[in-house]
Design an enzyme around this catalytic site. Sequence first.
Site, mmCIF file in Angstrom:
data_model
loop_
_atom_site.group_PDB
_atom_site.id
_atom_site.type_symbol
_atom_site.label_atom_id
_atom_site.label_comp_id
_atom_site.label_asym_id
_atom_site.label_seq_id
_atom_site.Cartn_x
_atom_site.Cartn_y
_atom_site.Cartn_z
ATOM 1 N N PRO A 9 0.793 -1.233 0.000
ATOM 2 C CA PRO A 9 0.000 0.000 0.000
ATOM 3 C C PRO A 9 0.823 1.281 0.000
ATOM 4 O O PRO A 9 1.863 1.370 0.653
ATOM 5 C CB PRO A 9 -0.831 -0.105 1.288
ATOM 6 C CG PRO A 9 -0.170 -1.149 2.111
ATOM 7 C CD PRO A 9 0.486 -2.083 1.152
ATOM 8 N N ASN A 10 0.318 2.233 -0.751
ATOM 9 C CA ASN A 10 0.861 3.601 -0.856
ATOM 10 C C ASN A 10 2.156 3.702 -1.665
ATOM 11 O O ASN A 10 2.641 4.804 -1.903
ATOM 12 C CB ASN A 10 1.055 4.227 0.534
ATOM 13 C CG ASN A 10 -0.244 4.281 1.311
ATOM 14 O OD1 ASN A 10 -1.222 4.829 0.811
ATOM 15 N ND2 ASN A 10 -0.278 3.697 2.496
ATOM 16 N N ARG A 17 4.462 10.949 -2.122
ATOM 17 C CA ARG A 17 4.352 10.674 -0.689
ATOM 18 C C ARG A 17 5.693 10.885 0.012
ATOM 19 O O ARG A 17 6.714 10.335 -0.392
ATOM 20 C CB ARG A 17 3.815 9.255 -0.519
ATOM 21 C CG ARG A 17 4.779 8.210 -0.059
ATOM 22 C CD ARG A 17 4.183 6.835 0.053
ATOM 23 N NE ARG A 17 4.001 6.467 1.428
ATOM 24 C CZ ARG A 17 4.313 5.256 1.914
ATOM 25 N NH1 ARG A 17 4.757 4.301 1.126
ATOM 26 N NH2 ARG A 17 4.129 4.999 3.170
ATOM 27 N N TYR A 22 10.950 8.725 1.091
ATOM 28 C CA TYR A 22 10.860 7.717 0.025
ATOM 29 C C TYR A 22 11.426 8.170 -1.316
ATOM 30 O O TYR A 22 11.430 7.393 -2.267
ATOM 31 C CB TYR A 22 9.392 7.280 -0.133
ATOM 32 C CG TYR A 22 8.826 6.675 1.132
ATOM 33 C CD1 TYR A 22 9.351 5.491 1.644
ATOM 34 C CD2 TYR A 22 7.796 7.301 1.837
ATOM 35 C CE1 TYR A 22 8.857 4.934 2.819
ATOM 36 C CE2 TYR A 22 7.284 6.746 3.007
ATOM 37 C CZ TYR A 22 7.824 5.571 3.491
ATOM 38 O OH TYR A 22 7.338 5.018 4.651
ATOM 39 N N ASN A 73 8.027 -5.768 -1.034
ATOM 40 C CA ASN A 73 7.986 -4.647 -0.097
ATOM 41 C C ASN A 73 6.524 -4.541 0.343
ATOM 42 O O ASN A 73 5.702 -3.929 -0.336
ATOM 43 C CB ASN A 73 8.450 -3.352 -0.767
ATOM 44 C CG ASN A 73 8.434 -2.185 0.220
ATOM 45 O OD1 ASN A 73 7.890 -2.298 1.318
ATOM 46 N ND2 ASN A 73 9.015 -1.061 -0.175
ATOM 47 N N ALA A 76 3.206 -0.911 4.687
ATOM 48 C CA ALA A 76 2.671 -0.916 6.058
ATOM 49 C C ALA A 76 2.250 -2.315 6.512
ATOM 50 O O ALA A 76 2.281 -2.612 7.715
ATOM 51 C CB ALA A 76 1.502 0.054 6.155
ATOM 52 N N GLU A 97 12.874 -9.543 1.223
ATOM 53 C CA GLU A 97 12.126 -8.363 1.661
ATOM 54 C C GLU A 97 12.934 -7.091 1.356
ATOM 55 O O GLU A 97 14.145 -7.072 1.557
ATOM 56 C CB GLU A 97 11.918 -8.482 3.175
ATOM 57 C CG GLU A 97 11.234 -7.313 3.839
ATOM 58 C CD GLU A 97 11.211 -7.476 5.372
ATOM 59 O OE1 GLU A 97 12.051 -8.219 5.935
ATOM 60 O OE2 GLU A 97 10.348 -6.831 5.994
ATOM 61 N N HIS A 99 12.780 -2.668 1.768
ATOM 62 C CA HIS A 99 12.167 -1.405 2.191
ATOM 63 C C HIS A 99 13.029 -0.271 1.668
ATOM 64 O O HIS A 99 14.261 -0.318 1.788
ATOM 65 C CB HIS A 99 12.070 -1.310 3.717
ATOM 66 C CG HIS A 99 11.221 -2.399 4.281
ATOM 67 N ND1 HIS A 99 9.849 -2.384 4.173
ATOM 68 C CD2 HIS A 99 11.542 -3.559 4.881
ATOM 69 C CE1 HIS A 99 9.370 -3.488 4.711
ATOM 70 N NE2 HIS A 99 10.377 -4.231 5.146
ATOM 71 N N ARG A 106 13.514 4.126 12.305
ATOM 72 C CA ARG A 106 12.312 4.965 12.350
ATOM 73 C C ARG A 106 11.492 4.640 13.615
ATOM 74 O O ARG A 106 12.065 4.293 14.637
ATOM 75 C CB ARG A 106 11.515 4.766 11.049
ATOM 76 C CG ARG A 106 12.331 5.207 9.805
ATOM 77 C CD ARG A 106 11.570 5.011 8.524
ATOM 78 N NE ARG A 106 10.357 5.827 8.498
ATOM 79 C CZ ARG A 106 9.368 5.681 7.620
ATOM 80 N NH1 ARG A 106 9.474 4.746 6.682
ATOM 81 N NH2 ARG A 106 8.307 6.456 7.655
HETATM 82 C C1 DQA Z 1 8.254 0.948 3.657
HETATM 83 C C2 DQA Z 1 8.387 1.134 5.157
HETATM 84 C C3 DQA Z 1 7.062 0.903 5.855
HETATM 85 O O1 DQA Z 1 7.198 1.064 7.253
HETATM 86 C C4 DQA Z 1 6.032 1.885 5.350
HETATM 87 O O2 DQA Z 1 4.782 1.623 5.957
HETATM 88 C C5 DQA Z 1 5.936 1.907 3.880
HETATM 89 C C6 DQA Z 1 7.134 1.796 3.068
HETATM 90 C C7 DQA Z 1 9.549 1.306 2.902
HETATM 91 O O3 DQA Z 1 9.662 0.919 1.751
HETATM 92 O O4 DQA Z 1 10.419 1.973 3.463
HETATM 93 O O5 DQA Z 1 4.852 2.132 3.326
HETATM 94 O O6 DQA Z 1 7.973 -0.422 3.402
#
Ligand code: DQA
Length: 143
Positions: A9-10, A17, A22, A73, A76, A97, A99, A106
């Site tokens: 998501p997002n 964003r 990011y 990835n 959230a 995985e 990120h 964080r």
């Molecule tokens: C994320 C880190 C997560 O905590 C966050 O909710 C994201 C992006 C990252 O790519 O740094 O949406 O996965």
Amino acid sequence: MKILVINGPNLNMLGIREPGIYGRQSYTALVQFVRDVCASHGAEAECFQSNHEGDIVDKIQAAYGNADGIVINPAAYTHTSVAILDALKAVSIPAVEVHLSDVNQREEFRRISYAGMACEKTYAGYGFDGYRMAIEYLVEHYG
Ligand code: DQA
């Protein structure tokens, strides 16, 4: 080798964003980056993004017998989703995985990763380059 790259998501809002966290590059740019990295290693890339947990679970299940590796990835959902963890375990396709940000530097709640428990490796805090590292790990070990 076929690599499925899943973004949660997002991540479709990349570039808009929180660019300080990011970056300024878009999701489309990320897809192009992933495709280029895969192509340079003779691998086939399938990119999937969803804001919905169940759709991500469905995609992981559909990868059974169809993908040789998964880069994920979960965004959230990383920190909440036992369903994504269980789906990764169910298909037992080698998974890595990623990120963009360094989740360990964080908020406290970002330090737990359920999906990560089913992944062989985690790359966090390297931006787009983390996806390259994850693809190269899979190509090196399973290509
Ligand atoms: C994320 C880190 C997560 O905590 C966050 O909710 C994201 C992006 C990252 O790519 O740094 O949406 O996965």
